[in-house]
Design a protein around this motif. Structure first.
Motif, PDB file in Angstrom:
ATOM      1  N   SER A 177      -3.324   2.334   5.232  1.00  0.00           N
ATOM      2  CA  SER A 177      -3.777   1.961   3.829  1.00  0.00           C
ATOM      3  C   SER A 177      -2.715   2.174   2.495  1.00  0.00           C
ATOM      4  O   SER A 177      -2.350   3.744   2.447  1.00  0.00           O
ATOM      5  N   ASP A 178      -3.075   1.534   1.159  1.00  0.00           N
ATOM      6  CA  ASP A 178      -1.965   2.343  -0.041  1.00  0.00           C
ATOM      7  C   ASP A 178      -3.325   3.350   0.096  1.00  0.00           C
ATOM      8  O   ASP A 178      -2.753   4.176  -1.062  1.00  0.00           O
ATOM      9  N   SER A 179      -4.640   2.707  -0.165  1.00  0.00           N
ATOM     10  CA  SER A 179      -5.477   4.642  -0.781  1.00  0.00           C
ATOM     11  C   SER A 179      -5.090   5.988  -0.420  1.00  0.00           C
ATOM     12  O   SER A 179      -4.236   6.511  -0.434  1.00  0.00           O
ATOM     13  N   TYR A 180      -4.415   6.050   1.049  1.00  0.00           N
ATOM     14  CA  TYR A 180      -4.143   6.876   1.906  1.00  0.00           C
ATOM     15  C   TYR A 180      -3.013   7.476   1.149  1.00  0.00           C
ATOM     16  O   TYR A 180      -2.597   8.725   1.043  1.00  0.00           O
ATOM     17  N   ARG A 200      -1.512   6.802  -1.545  1.00  0.00           N
ATOM     18  CA  ARG A 200      -1.263   7.518  -2.540  1.00  0.00           C
ATOM     19  C   ARG A 200      -2.059   8.485  -2.908  1.00  0.00           C
ATOM     20  O   ARG A 200      -1.820   9.769  -4.055  1.00  0.00           O
ATOM     21  N   PHE A 238     -12.398   9.333   2.928  1.00  0.00           N
ATOM     22  CA  PHE A 238     -11.667   7.806   2.984  1.00  0.00           C
ATOM     23  C   PHE A 238     -13.633   7.277   2.945  1.00  0.00           C
ATOM     24  O   PHE A 238     -13.682   7.698   4.100  1.00  0.00           O
ATOM     25  N   ARG A 275     -10.697   2.573   0.604  1.00  0.00           N
ATOM     26  CA  ARG A 275     -11.028   2.950  -0.313  1.00  0.00           C
ATOM     27  C   ARG A 275     -11.627   4.592  -0.291  1.00  0.00           C
ATOM     28  O   ARG A 275     -11.519   5.221   1.049  1.00  0.00           O
ATOM     29  N   VAL A 276     -11.072   5.440  -1.563  1.00  0.00           N
ATOM     30  CA  VAL A 276     -10.866   7.269  -1.452  1.00  0.00           C
ATOM     31  C   VAL A 276     -11.409   7.689  -2.050  1.00  0.00           C
ATOM     32  O   VAL A 276     -11.201   6.685  -3.816  1.00  0.00           O
ATOM     33  N   LEU A 282     -10.482   5.940  -5.688  1.00  0.00           N
ATOM     34  CA  LEU A 282      -9.028   4.610  -5.385  1.00  0.00           C
ATOM     35  C   LEU A 282      -9.589   3.371  -5.242  1.00  0.00           C
ATOM     36  O   LEU A 282      -9.791   3.779  -3.792  1.00  0.00           O
ATOM     37  N   ALA A 283     -10.037   2.030  -5.224  1.00  0.00           N
ATOM     38  CA  ALA A 283     -10.553   0.765  -4.814  1.00  0.00           C
ATOM     39  C   ALA A 283      -9.779   0.412  -3.896  1.00  0.00           C
ATOM     40  O   ALA A 283      -8.467  -0.049  -4.281  1.00  0.00           O
ATOM     41  N   GLY A 284     -10.485   0.017  -2.565  1.00  0.00           N
ATOM     42  CA  GLY A 284      -8.504  -0.683  -1.983  1.00  0.00           C
ATOM     43  C   GLY A 284      -8.939  -1.691  -2.443  1.00  0.00           C
ATOM     44  O   GLY A 284      -9.647  -2.855  -3.307  1.00  0.00           O
TER      45      GLY A 284
END
Length: 288
Positions: A203-206, A208, A244, A257-258, A272-274
C-alpha cells in the motif's frame, strides 16, 4: 516420602542408562554418531567409536544392575560416579566443541544444550540419593503404589523434557497440533494474517510511513470488517505505534489506512487515509 523417592531412583537411573546404551550398542549408525560427538576431539577420531561402544557397555551393565537388584548400593555409587563424569564431559563438549552432538539418548545429531546439562545433573542427584538411602524398589512400589507411580511418571516426564534429542518424538507433534487447533496465522475472519500483511506492504500508506517503523508485526486484531495490524514506530524521536487498518473484504492495497499513535500520550500524531472506499474506521489526520 524421601525414603520412597530414594528407593525408586534405581529404576529411573537404570532406565536412562539402558536407553543410552541401546543407542551406542545397537544403532547401525553408531560410527557416524560417535564421530559427531566431542569424543573425536577429546581422544581422537580413531578412538571415538571404541570409546563410544565401551561407554555403552558400562551403561548397560550398570543399568541392568540397578533395575534387577533389590537394593543395589554399589551399583548406585558407580552410577553416581558415571553421572558425574557425564556432567563433566557435557560441560567440556559445550565449551570446547559446541557444534558436536550429545550422543546421549539418540543418534540424531543434537548439540549439547543447557537442558542436557540439567538432565545430567538430575541423574547425579538421583543416583546419589539412591546411594545414600538405598532401598528395595519392589517393596516401595508394593507399599505405596499410587505415590510410587506418580513419582516415576514425574521423573520420566522431566527426563524427556530435558532431552533435546527427543523433541521430535513429542514436542514437534504438540506444536503441530497447536498450530492446527489455533490457526495462529488467521484472525477471526479466517483470512490469513499473511494476506493482510502483504496488502499492507503493497500500500501507499505503508510506503509513506515505512521510515518510521521499527519492528515487524507486533499485534493484530479484527473488528467488524477491518483488521488492525500494529508495528512499533518512532515519530519525531518519540516511541509510537503505527496501526494499519486493512479491510477484510477489499484486498486492494489502496484501501489500507494507517494511524501513528504516540505511546506516551495516546494521541494520534499522524493519520493517512487510503484511496479506496470511504467507509471504515475514522482516522483523524493530524498535521506533522
Amino acid at each position: 516420602m524421601i525414603d520412597l523417592i530414594a528407593a525408586l531412583q534405581p529404576l529411573v537411573v537404570g532406565a536412562v542408562l539402558v536407553s543410552s546404551a541401546r543407542v551406542k550398542l545397537l544403532n547401525r549408525h553408531a560410527r557416524t554418531a560417535a564421530q559427531r560427538t566431542a569424543l573425536a576431539r577429546l581422544i581422537g577420531p580413531n578412538r571415538a567409536l571404541p570409546a563410544y561402544r565401551l561407554l555403552g557397555g558400562v551403561e548397560l551393565t550398570l543399568g541392568a544392575l540397578l533395575l534387577l537388584l533389590p537394593a543395589p548400593r554399589p551399583a548406585a555409587v558407580a552410577a553416581t560416579a558415571l553421572a558425574v563424569g557425564f556432567l563433566g564431559y557435557l560441560g567440556y563438549a559445550r565449551r570446547a566443541a559446541p557444534a558436536s552432538s550429545c550422543g546421549c539418548l539418540s543418534s540424531r545429531p543434537t548439540p549439547v544444550a543447557g537442558r542436557s546439562l540439567v538432565r545430567a545433573a538430575l541423574l547425579v542427584a538421583a543416583a546419589g540419593l539412591a546411594a545414600l538411602l538405598p532401598g528395595a524398589w519392589p517393596d516401595a512400589l508394593a507399599t505405596r503404589p499410587g505415590a510410587g507411580i506418580a513419582v516415576l511418571l514425574a521423573e520420566a516426564a522431566a527426563v524427556v523434557a530435558l532431552s533435546p534429542e527427543l523433541d521430535a518424538a513429542w514436542l514437534l507433534p504438540l506444536r503441530r497440533l497447536r498450530a492446527r487447533l489455533t490457526n495462529p496465522l488467521r484472525g477471526g475472519s479466517g483470512l490469513p494474517l499473511l494476506a493482510s500483511v502483504q496488502q499492507v506492504q503493497l500500500s501507499d500508506s505503508y510506503r509513506r510511513v515505512a521510515p518510521l517503523l521499527r519492528s515487524d508485526v507486533r499485534e493484530h486484531w479484527d473488528d467488524g470488517e477491518w483488521r488492525f495490524v500494529g508495528h512499533a514506530a518512532r515519530y519525531q524521536g518519540r516511541p509510537a505505534t503505527a496501526v494499519f487498518a486493512v479491510p477484510l473484504t477489499d484486498l486492494e492495497p489502496a484501501a489500507v489506512r494507517v494511524a501513528v499513535v504516540d505511546d506516551a500520550t495516546g494521541q494520534t500524531v499522524l493519520a493517512l487515509a487510503g484511496a479506496g472506499r470511504p467507509a471504515g474506521p475514522r482516522l483523524d489526520v493530524v498535521p506533522a
